[in-house]
Design an enzyme around this catalytic site. Structure first.
Site, PDB file in Angstrom:
ATOM      1  N   ARG A  82       0.837  -1.206   0.000  1.00 22.65           N
ATOM      2  CA  ARG A  82       0.000   0.000   0.000  1.00 22.65           C
ATOM      3  C   ARG A  82       0.867   1.248   0.000  1.00 22.65           C
ATOM      4  O   ARG A  82       0.522   2.265  -0.621  1.00 22.65           O
ATOM      5  CB  ARG A  82      -0.952  -0.024   1.202  1.00 22.65           C
ATOM      6  CG  ARG A  82      -2.028   1.046   1.134  1.00 22.65           C
ATOM      7  CD  ARG A  82      -3.091   0.852   2.192  1.00 22.65           C
ATOM      8  NE  ARG A  82      -2.539   0.968   3.533  1.00 22.65           N
ATOM      9  CZ  ARG A  82      -3.210   0.666   4.642  1.00 22.65           C
ATOM     10  NH1 ARG A  82      -4.457   0.231   4.568  1.00 22.65           N
ATOM     11  NH2 ARG A  82      -2.653   0.797   5.824  1.00 22.65           N
ATOM     12  N   LYS A 184      -2.562   6.531   1.499  1.00 24.02           N
ATOM     13  CA  LYS A 184      -2.320   7.009   2.861  1.00 24.02           C
ATOM     14  C   LYS A 184      -1.390   8.216   2.810  1.00 24.02           C
ATOM     15  O   LYS A 184      -0.226   8.163   3.237  1.00 24.02           O
ATOM     16  CB  LYS A 184      -1.739   5.865   3.700  1.00 24.02           C
ATOM     17  CG  LYS A 184      -2.252   5.873   5.131  1.00 24.02           C
ATOM     18  CD  LYS A 184      -2.106   4.529   5.788  1.00 24.02           C
ATOM     19  CE  LYS A 184      -2.153   4.615   7.292  1.00 24.02           C
ATOM     20  NZ  LYS A 184      -3.346   5.233   7.851  1.00 24.02           N
ATOM     21  N   GLU A 220     -16.070   6.163   5.045  1.00 24.17           N
ATOM     22  CA  GLU A 220     -15.273   5.682   6.181  1.00 24.17           C
ATOM     23  C   GLU A 220     -15.116   6.829   7.162  1.00 24.17           C
ATOM     24  O   GLU A 220     -15.646   7.917   6.942  1.00 24.17           O
ATOM     25  CB  GLU A 220     -13.913   5.178   5.699  1.00 24.17           C
ATOM     26  CG  GLU A 220     -13.051   6.236   5.031  1.00 24.17           C
ATOM     27  CD  GLU A 220     -11.632   5.739   4.707  1.00 24.17           C
ATOM     28  OE1 GLU A 220     -11.112   4.873   5.440  1.00 24.17           O
ATOM     29  OE2 GLU A 220     -11.064   6.225   3.728  1.00 24.17           O
TER      30      GLU A 220
HETATM   31  N1  PLP Z   1      -9.029   4.309   6.810  1.00 26.99           N
HETATM   32  C1  PLP Z   1      -8.195   5.312   7.171  1.00 26.99           C
HETATM   33  C2  PLP Z   1      -8.509   6.665   6.694  1.00 26.99           C
HETATM   34  C3  PLP Z   1      -7.065   5.027   7.959  1.00 26.99           C
HETATM   35  O1  PLP Z   1      -6.237   6.012   8.324  1.00 26.99           O
HETATM   36  C4  PLP Z   1      -6.829   3.717   8.374  1.00 26.99           C
HETATM   37  C5  PLP Z   1      -5.647   3.382   9.165  1.00 26.99           C
HETATM   38  O2  PLP Z   1      -4.659   2.905   8.686  1.00 26.99           O
HETATM   39  C6  PLP Z   1      -7.725   2.704   7.995  1.00 26.99           C
HETATM   40  C7  PLP Z   1      -8.808   3.043   7.208  1.00 26.99           C
HETATM   41  C8  PLP Z   1      -7.506   1.302   8.393  1.00 26.99           C
HETATM   42  O3  PLP Z   1      -6.535   0.680   7.610  1.00 26.99           O
HETATM   43  P1  PLP Z   1      -5.707  -0.540   8.165  1.00 26.99           P
HETATM   44  O4  PLP Z   1      -6.676  -1.572   8.579  1.00 26.99           O
HETATM   45  O5  PLP Z   1      -4.885  -0.974   7.017  1.00 26.99           O
HETATM   46  O6  PLP Z   1      -4.904  -0.027   9.306  1.00 26.99           O
HETATM   47  C1  COI Z   2      -3.710   3.242  11.661  1.00 25.61           C
HETATM   48  O1  COI Z   2      -4.703   2.640  12.034  1.00 25.61           O
HETATM   49  O2  COI Z   2      -2.587   2.695  11.608  1.00 25.61           O
HETATM   50  C2  COI Z   2      -3.746   4.617  11.230  1.00 25.61           C
HETATM   51  O3  COI Z   2      -2.844   5.039  10.586  1.00 25.61           O
HETATM   52  C3  COI Z   2      -4.871   5.456  11.620  1.00 25.61           C
HETATM   53  C4  COI Z   2      -4.478   6.672  12.342  1.00 25.61           C
HETATM   54  C5  COI Z   2      -5.735   7.428  12.551  1.00 25.61           C
HETATM   55  C6  COI Z   2      -3.790   6.399  13.639  1.00 25.61           C
END
Ligand code: PLP
Ligand code: COI
Length: 341
Positions: A82, A184, A220
């Site tokens: 990612r 991200k 989200e």
């Molecule tokens: N959506 C957003 C905007 C986020 O910042 C995060 C955190 O990483 C997620 C979703 C969840 O992603 P993940 O499950 O890969 O941590």
């Molecule tokens: C994560 O879940 O790792 C993120 O980057 C989300 C952030 C809001 C802490």
């Protein structure tokens, strides 16, 4: 290994500086060898690309102590992939997957005494990131970059641990169609700060963003994807090109199907149908699965049947199974766990 003596069970989600972090620099078209450093301070030119035009992206993943005392990391290859997608979109040089995984291994190993013990509810949060570091004054990509990765022990992202959250439907938008919602990028978080502070001031834990084109579909929150459970026990989760492809959400979908035999629908979820669901949760690395008790949509209050005291029963099953996989208590699908120590 001697663990640090801290109150692991009462840790919040904050930054605690640990001894060593990984740094690699990109110059003249290539990444240097990289390595660990004690220096937690970044020094750069006043005109660095990241300071002028926010050319930066990041990742988030966690290391855990398993029931049998190993230190493991959950699906780091997906974070590496990612981050490459984020870099390509922001015209930054991708940090190769193998090097990303090596940086995770080296940094977690070097800070192993900071990995919270099994059963504490805490974990070691790993934050890889990259930024344009050389002077850029015209709007264009930098030519020099720094990749860094530090670790910090964390507890629950939301205060109160597993108490159901109250969230609101946001008036502001997060991501445009064909914009940057699916990567991200630091900019996605900078623009959410006004809104999260406002949400907290109004008594809400988070903002739920809707699609900015029609404002009729759930997307989200600022830092997590969303799952719903129907009254007949199906998992429903929004499908959209403008949300971050959460690794936790993708894992939950597979856990629901393969471990719990649940039906799963990944599809657009209309704002108008959310009062039909039995349970709701926010999912992500930091959020894990945090239950939502109430959604407020401008005067329309939706209180899920699971209520404001406990996680809904199906959400709880998903949460327990995911945690058991992450903590090595039950067998994980192939390749989900990277052993570090
Ligand atoms: N959506 C957003 C905007 C986020 O910042 C995060 C955190 O990483 C997620 C979703 C969840 O992603 P993940 O499950 O890969 O941590
Ligand atoms: C994560 O879940 O790792 C993120 O980057 C989300 C952030 C809001 C802490």
């Amino acid at each position: 290994m001697e663990r640090n003596n801290i109150d692991w069970s009462n840790l919040g989600f904050g930054y605690i500086q640990t001894e060593l972090r990984y740094v690699s620099n990109y110059k003249d078209g290539q990444w240097d060898q990289g390595g660990l450093t004690k220096d937690a301070t970044v020094t750069m030119n006043e005109c660095a690309g990241v300071l002028q035009y926010a050319q930066t992206c990041f990742e988030g993943l966690k290391a855990y102590t398993t029931a049998d005392g190993r230190i493991v990391c959950f699906r780091p290859d997906l974070n590496a992939a990612r981050m490459i997608d984020s870099c390509l979109q922001l015209k930054m040089p991708p940090f190769p997957e193998e090097r990303f995984l090596d940086a995770v291994r080296q940094t977690v190993k070097a800070n192993a005494h900071w990995v919270p013990p099994y059963g504490s509810g805490a974990s070691l949060y790993i934050r890889p990131y990259m930024f344009g570091s050389n002077p850029v004054i015209g709007v264009k990509p930098a030519t020099e970059y720094q990749f860094r990765l530090f670790v910090t022990p964390v507890g629950p992202y939301f205060k109160g641990g597993v108490k159901p959250l109250t969230v609101r439907i946001s008036d502001l938008d997060r991501a445009a169609p064909r914009g940057t919602g699916h990567i991200k990028a630091g900019l996605n978080y900078a623009m959410s700060l006004y809104n999260i502070v406002d949400a907290h001031e109004q008594g809400y834990d988070e903002n739920i963003y809707v699609d900015s084109a029609t404002r009729t579909y759930i997307e989200e929150t600022g830092g997590a994807n969303i799952i719903f459970i129907t009254k007949d026990g199906k998992l429903v989760t929004p499908k959209s090109d403008t949300i971050l492809p959460s690794i936790t959400r993708r894992s939950i979908v597979q856990v629901a199907k393969d471990y719990l035999g649940m039906e799963v629908e990944e599809r657009p979820v209309a704002l108008s149908e959310i009062d039909q669901f039995a349970e709701c949760g926010l999912c992500g690395t930091a959020a894990v699965i945090s239950p939502v008790g109430k959604i407020v949509d401008h005067g329309r209050e939706i209180i899920f049947p699971s209520g404001m005291n406990d996680m809904g029963p199906v959400t709880k099953k998903l949460y327990d199974t995911l945690r058991d996989i992450q903590m090595g208590k039950i067998t994980s699908p192939d390749g989900w766990i990277m052993e570090i120590l």
